[in-house]
Design a protein around this motif. Structure first.
Motif, PDB file in Angstrom:
ATOM      1  N   GLU A 126     -84.671 -19.231  12.555  1.00  0.00           N
ATOM      2  CA  GLU A 126     -84.114 -19.724  13.820  1.00  0.00           C
ATOM      3  C   GLU A 126     -83.116 -20.850  13.564  1.00  0.00           C
ATOM      4  O   GLU A 126     -82.045 -20.884  14.174  1.00  0.00           O
ATOM      5  N   ALA A 127     -83.452 -21.763  12.658  1.00  0.00           N
ATOM      6  CA  ALA A 127     -82.522 -22.844  12.319  1.00  0.00           C
ATOM      7  C   ALA A 127     -81.242 -22.272  11.714  1.00  0.00           C
ATOM      8  O   ALA A 127     -80.136 -22.733  12.029  1.00  0.00           O
ATOM      9  N   ALA A 128     -81.379 -21.256  10.861  1.00  0.00           N
ATOM     10  CA  ALA A 128     -80.202 -20.615  10.264  1.00  0.00           C
ATOM     11  C   ALA A 128     -79.351 -19.940  11.334  1.00  0.00           C
ATOM     12  O   ALA A 128     -78.115 -20.011  11.288  1.00  0.00           O
ATOM     13  N   ALA A 129     -79.995 -19.302  12.304  1.00  0.00           N
ATOM     14  CA  ALA A 129     -79.257 -18.651  13.392  1.00  0.00           C
ATOM     15  C   ALA A 129     -78.503 -19.686  14.219  1.00  0.00           C
ATOM     16  O   ALA A 129     -77.351 -19.461  14.616  1.00  0.00           O
ATOM     17  N   ARG A 130     -79.129 -20.826  14.460  1.00  0.00           N
ATOM     18  CA  ARG A 130     -78.452 -21.889  15.219  1.00  0.00           C
ATOM     19  C   ARG A 130     -77.282 -22.458  14.424  1.00  0.00           C
ATOM     20  O   ARG A 130     -76.240 -22.792  15.001  1.00  0.00           O
ATOM     21  N   ALA A 131     -77.448 -22.570  13.122  1.00  0.00           N
ATOM     22  CA  ALA A 131     -76.350 -23.040  12.276  1.00  0.00           C
ATOM     23  C   ALA A 131     -75.187 -22.047  12.320  1.00  0.00           C
ATOM     24  O   ALA A 131     -74.024 -22.443  12.463  1.00  0.00           O
ATOM     25  N   ASP A 132     -75.502 -20.776  12.209  1.00  0.00           N
ATOM     26  CA  ASP A 132     -74.461 -19.750  12.257  1.00  0.00           C
ATOM     27  C   ASP A 132     -73.721 -19.767  13.590  1.00  0.00           C
ATOM     28  O   ASP A 132     -72.498 -19.634  13.639  1.00  0.00           O
ATOM     29  N   HIS A 133     -74.475 -19.942  14.673  1.00  0.00           N
ATOM     30  CA  HIS A 133     -73.853 -20.006  16.002  1.00  0.00           C
ATOM     31  C   HIS A 133     -72.906 -21.209  16.095  1.00  0.00           C
ATOM     32  O   HIS A 133     -71.793 -21.082  16.617  1.00  0.00           O
ATOM     33  N   SER A 134     -73.363 -22.352  15.594  1.00  0.00           N
ATOM     34  CA  SER A 134     -72.518 -23.549  15.621  1.00  0.00           C
ATOM     35  C   SER A 134     -71.253 -23.334  14.801  1.00  0.00           C
ATOM     36  O   SER A 134     -70.161 -23.739  15.218  1.00  0.00           O
ATOM     37  N   ARG A 135     -71.381 -22.688  13.637  1.00  0.00           N
ATOM     38  CA  ARG A 135     -70.213 -22.395  12.805  1.00  0.00           C
ATOM     39  C   ARG A 135     -69.252 -21.473  13.554  1.00  0.00           C
ATOM     40  O   ARG A 135     -68.037 -21.704  13.557  1.00  0.00           O
ATOM     41  N   ASP A 136     -69.788 -20.458  14.207  1.00  0.00           N
ATOM     42  CA  ASP A 136     -68.948 -19.516  14.942  1.00  0.00           C
ATOM     43  C   ASP A 136     -68.216 -20.199  16.094  1.00  0.00           C
ATOM     44  O   ASP A 136     -67.126 -19.774  16.476  1.00  0.00           O
ATOM     45  N   GLN A 137     -68.825 -21.250  16.636  1.00  0.00           N
ATOM     46  CA  GLN A 137     -68.200 -22.001  17.731  1.00  0.00           C
ATOM     47  C   GLN A 137     -67.214 -23.050  17.213  1.00  0.00           C
ATOM     48  O   GLN A 137     -66.561 -23.726  17.998  1.00  0.00           O
ATOM     49  N   GLY A 138     -67.152 -23.196  15.884  1.00  0.00           N
ATOM     50  CA  GLY A 138     -66.244 -24.165  15.286  1.00  0.00           C
ATOM     51  C   GLY A 138     -66.799 -25.580  15.244  1.00  0.00           C
ATOM     52  O   GLY A 138     -66.063 -26.534  15.020  1.00  0.00           O
ATOM     53  N   ASN A 139     -68.106 -25.717  15.451  1.00  0.00           N
ATOM     54  CA  ASN A 139     -68.728 -27.036  15.460  1.00  0.00           C
ATOM     55  C   ASN A 139     -69.352 -27.305  14.094  1.00  0.00           C
ATOM     56  O   ASN A 139     -70.522 -27.012  13.858  1.00  0.00           O
ATOM     57  N   HIS A 140     -68.572 -27.882  13.197  1.00  0.00           N
ATOM     58  CA  HIS A 140     -69.043 -28.089  11.834  1.00  0.00           C
ATOM     59  C   HIS A 140     -70.128 -29.158  11.746  1.00  0.00           C
ATOM     60  O   HIS A 140     -70.969 -29.114  10.857  1.00  0.00           O
ATOM     61  N   ILE A 141     -70.135 -30.094  12.672  1.00  0.00           N
ATOM     62  CA  ILE A 141     -71.161 -31.144  12.643  1.00  0.00           C
ATOM     63  C   ILE A 141     -72.530 -30.557  12.951  1.00  0.00           C
ATOM     64  O   ILE A 141     -73.503 -30.805  12.224  1.00  0.00           O
ATOM     65  N   HIS A 142     -72.641 -29.752  14.005  1.00  0.00           N
ATOM     66  CA  HIS A 142     -73.928 -29.124  14.319  1.00  0.00           C
ATOM     67  C   HIS A 142     -74.294 -28.064  13.286  1.00  0.00           C
ATOM     68  O   HIS A 142     -75.475 -27.852  13.004  1.00  0.00           O
ATOM     69  N   PHE A 143     -73.297 -27.400  12.714  1.00  0.00           N
ATOM     70  CA  PHE A 143     -73.575 -26.448  11.644  1.00  0.00           C
ATOM     71  C   PHE A 143     -74.305 -27.144  10.497  1.00  0.00           C
ATOM     72  O   PHE A 143     -75.353 -26.688  10.042  1.00  0.00           O
ATOM     73  N   CYS A 144     -73.750 -28.270  10.045  1.00  0.00           N
ATOM     74  CA  CYS A 144     -74.374 -29.009   8.939  1.00  0.00           C
ATOM     75  C   CYS A 144     -75.753 -29.526   9.331  1.00  0.00           C
ATOM     76  O   CYS A 144     -76.691 -29.488   8.528  1.00  0.00           O
ATOM     77  N   ARG A 145     -75.892 -29.986  10.561  1.00  0.00           N
ATOM     78  CA  ARG A 145     -77.179 -30.492  11.040  1.00  0.00           C
ATOM     79  C   ARG A 145     -78.250 -29.404  10.989  1.00  0.00           C
ATOM     80  O   ARG A 145     -79.343 -29.620  10.478  1.00  0.00           O
ATOM     81  N   TRP A 146     -77.929 -28.223  11.508  1.00  0.00           N
ATOM     82  CA  TRP A 146     -78.921 -27.141  11.520  1.00  0.00           C
ATOM     83  C   TRP A 146     -79.217 -26.631  10.116  1.00  0.00           C
ATOM     84  O   TRP A 146     -80.340 -26.229   9.818  1.00  0.00           O
ATOM     85  N   ARG A 147     -78.248 -26.644   9.226  1.00  0.00           N
ATOM     86  CA  ARG A 147     -78.514 -26.243   7.835  1.00  0.00           C
ATOM     87  C   ARG A 147     -79.483 -27.226   7.187  1.00  0.00           C
ATOM     88  O   ARG A 147     -80.384 -26.824   6.453  1.00  0.00           O
ATOM     89  N   GLN A 148     -79.296 -28.520   7.446  1.00  0.00           N
ATOM     90  CA  GLN A 148     -80.210 -29.514   6.901  1.00  0.00           C
ATOM     91  C   GLN A 148     -81.612 -29.355   7.492  1.00  0.00           C
ATOM     92  O   GLN A 148     -82.605 -29.493   6.790  1.00  0.00           O
ATOM     93  N   ILE A 149     -81.693 -29.038   8.768  1.00  0.00           N
ATOM     94  CA  ILE A 149     -82.996 -28.801   9.397  1.00  0.00           C
ATOM     95  C   ILE A 149     -83.646 -27.563   8.786  1.00  0.00           C
ATOM     96  O   ILE A 149     -84.857 -27.548   8.542  1.00  0.00           O
ATOM     97  N   GLU A 150     -82.862 -26.546   8.504  1.00  0.00           N
ATOM     98  CA  GLU A 150     -83.392 -25.354   7.836  1.00  0.00           C
ATOM     99  C   GLU A 150     -84.006 -25.728   6.485  1.00  0.00           C
ATOM    100  O   GLU A 150     -85.116 -25.295   6.147  1.00  0.00           O
ATOM    101  N   ARG A 151     -83.298 -26.542   5.707  1.00  0.00           N
ATOM    102  CA  ARG A 151     -83.823 -26.980   4.411  1.00  0.00           C
ATOM    103  C   ARG A 151     -85.065 -27.848   4.572  1.00  0.00           C
ATOM    104  O   ARG A 151     -86.001 -27.765   3.774  1.00  0.00           O
TER     105      ARG A 151
END
Length: 67
Positions: free
Chosen positions: A27-52
């Protein structure tokens, strides 16, 4: 080791683990992917860190230095 910027990252990881169980990391990875697709690199990085962080919290033993 994940880079944790604040307590909210732990809270987000705990909520996902509570709500999604073993699928929390996905789920965290899916949220990161969604943020990346929306062009939001800050939330992308945040969700990737939460995934880890979820992976780290799911481990049955301590990792790294224990005081």
């Amino acid at each position: 080791m994940p880079f944790v910027t604040d307590r909210e990252q732990f809270a987000a990881a705990a909520r996902l683990m509570r709500d999604y169980g073993a699928e929390a990391g996905l789920e965290a990875a899916a949220r990161a992917d969604h943020s990346r697709d929306q062009g939001n690199h800050i939330h992308f990085c945040r969700w990737r860190q939460i995934e880890r962080l979820i992976v780290l919290l799911s481990m049955p033993c301590a990792v790294g230095t224990v005081h």
